[in-house]
Design an enzyme around this catalytic site. Structure first.
Site, PDB file in Angstrom:
ATOM      1  N   GLU A 120      84.392   2.106  59.176  1.00  0.00           N
ATOM      2  CA  GLU A 120      84.875   0.726  59.140  1.00  0.00           C
ATOM      3  C   GLU A 120      84.549   0.044  60.454  1.00  0.00           C
ATOM      4  O   GLU A 120      84.899   0.561  61.525  1.00  0.00           O
ATOM      5  CB  GLU A 120      86.396   0.679  58.937  1.00  0.00           C
ATOM      6  CG  GLU A 120      86.882   1.056  57.568  1.00  0.00           C
ATOM      7  CD  GLU A 120      88.365   0.783  57.401  1.00  0.00           C
ATOM      8  OE1 GLU A 120      88.767   0.468  56.270  1.00  0.00           O
ATOM      9  OE2 GLU A 120      89.126   0.891  58.378  1.00  0.00           O
ATOM     10  N   CYS A 121      83.882  -1.097  60.398  1.00  0.00           N
ATOM     11  CA  CYS A 121      83.591  -1.938  61.558  1.00  0.00           C
ATOM     12  C   CYS A 121      82.938  -1.117  62.669  1.00  0.00           C
ATOM     13  O   CYS A 121      81.782  -0.756  62.568  1.00  0.00           O
ATOM     14  CB  CYS A 121      84.863  -2.661  62.028  1.00  0.00           C
ATOM     15  SG  CYS A 121      84.541  -4.103  63.073  1.00  0.00           S
TER      16      CYS A 121
END
Length: 436
Positions: free
Chosen positions: A327-328
């Protein structure tokens, strides 16, 4: 029976977090059990809440969560004496189009729970106008009740008197006024506050804030303004499926942004979580059946990540047979390369073709609704995932198969589709909930 309050303000940067932490610690010093929540998608503040109260804090979000999920999360405050929900941005600030149960505004949570709002007002550069702002917020939405205000950063006793008189004339209670006090300012970074776990003196800082607020704010009056509250049984809880039975979770200063309610939901569903530190050159647990790299600050540690051969080779070996999701920041590390703010290019793990750069910063911020085109750990194709994106990196290349069709809160399609290659997947948004 707990007493519930919402701490909000007309805008960001006024002092909501400092007041929330100070009230929580001051009441804790009095022997009260305090539970905090964060309204909205901010993933840094809950760790500060936990430091102040000794109890885990989670996010509640009206754009991404339905009322059942919010009721389920808030019910953890049933055994507390005081429950504080810290708002985000201004009281009524949200997105234009409603999500699951609201626009993401703090006011949604205040109305949903029936808790009065304590406003933090910074009257710098104004006097009586502060009362007009408070009165406008009080009257803007009938279902939201204003308990009173705390003034922050007042310039002088005369300044305080002018503002107090105007607020009293408007029928608005003033619980206290805080003069400027640099010693309790919380350090900030480009994504918001520096994380609680990075600050060795966080306990002393919160204690000083509590002492300062107790000296200038009528804590008893604030407490009396709270609403008596008993949590209502939720018909259903969180709609969260663990990504696997045994999850290897990257966890250190570079990989630290994961919503607390997600980890709790995974554990509640019977999953086991083992943590490892890429910055310490550790590989994921070989006995795990899925690896999850959350967001954080990989751009601040890119050189070390690039140099840690054991981590990189271990992750690549893991991904040959089992799912890996980022994530990210975790997504960026799964990519080919990351260019830092100084323009230095660092090789990442190469599980995906993504290449990102911080050399030319551009903020990406907002809610995301993703419809999966391919499976990702814990979620089937066509699942609708709600999350939030906040980063300053620029995509230089995103060549892999798109993971999802992603829309912002207005319904516009965005370019940050996420990626899928082999067993590796990644998204720029942080997952909050799946639509039921």
């Amino acid at each position: 029976m707990a007493a519930g309050l919402v701490i909000s303000a007309p805008a960001s940067g006024v002092g909501k977090t400092t007041l929330t932490l100070a009230l929580a610690r001051a009441w804790r010093h009095r022997g009260l059990n305090v539970q905090c929540f964060k309204s909205g998608p901010d993933y840094i503040d809950p760790a500060f809440h936990a430091a102040a109260t000794g109890r885990a804090s989670v996010n509640v979000d009206s754009w991404a969560m339905d009322r059942g999920a919010i009721s389920h999360l808030v019910s953890r405050g049933a055994d507390a004496d005081v429950v504080l929900a810290e708002g985000s941005m201004g009281l009524f600030d949200g997105v234009a189009a409603p999500g699951v149960s609201g626009t993401g505004a703090t006011a949604d949570i205040a109305e949903m729970l029936g808790w009065p709002v304590v406003l933090v007002i910074d009257p710098s550069g104004q006097a009586q106008t502060a009362a007009a702002i408070a009165a406008g917020l009080r009257d803007y939405r009938p279902g939201v009740r204003l308990a009173g205000v705390v003034l922050n950063r007042v310039a002088s006793p005369r300044h305080e008197d002018l503002v107090r008189r105007a607020l009293n004339d408007a029928g608005i209670a003033v619980f206290g006024a805080l003069p400027r006090h640099a010693e309790i300012s919380l350090p900030k970074r480009h994504l918001g506050l520096v994380q609680a776990e990075e600050q060795a003196e966080i306990g002393k800082l919160i204690d000083e804030a509590a002492r300062f607020v107790a000296e200038h704010v009528d804590l008893d009056a604030v407490l009396r303004s709270a609403a008596s509250w008993t949590p209502q049984p939720a018909a259903n809880g969180l709609n969260v499926t663990p990504p696997g039975q045994r999850i290897a979770l990257a966890r250190d200063a570079a990989f630290s942004f994961v919503y607390p309610h997600m980890l709790e939901a995974w554990r509640g569903a019977g999953a086991e979580i083992s943590t490892f530190s890429p910055l310490s050159d550790e590989a994921p647990d070989a006995s795990a059946d899925v690896c999850w790299l959350p967001g954080g600050y990989p751009e601040l540690h890119a050189g070390k990540i690039a140099a840690n051969a054991r981590f990189r080779s271990g992750l690549r070996a893991f991904a040959e047979t089992r799912p890996v999701h980022g994530e990210c920041g975790g997504y960026m590390v799964l990519g080919t390369a990351l260019t830092d703010a100084d323009g230095v290019r660092h090789e990442m793990t190469g599980l995906l073709g993504l290449e990102t750069s911080f050399a030319k910063r551009r903020m990406h911020l907002g809610y995301r609704l993703a419809t999966l085109a391919a499976p990702m750990p814990g979620h089937r194709p066509s699942a609708r995932l709600r999350g939030h994106e906040f980063h300053y990196s620029t995509i230089l290349a995103q060549p892999d198969t798109p993971l999802a069709v992603v829309h912002d809160a207005t319904g516009a399609v965005i370019a940050e589709t996420g990626s899928q290659r082999g067993h590796a997947t990644g998204t720029f948004f942080h997952l909050i909930a799946e639509d039921r």
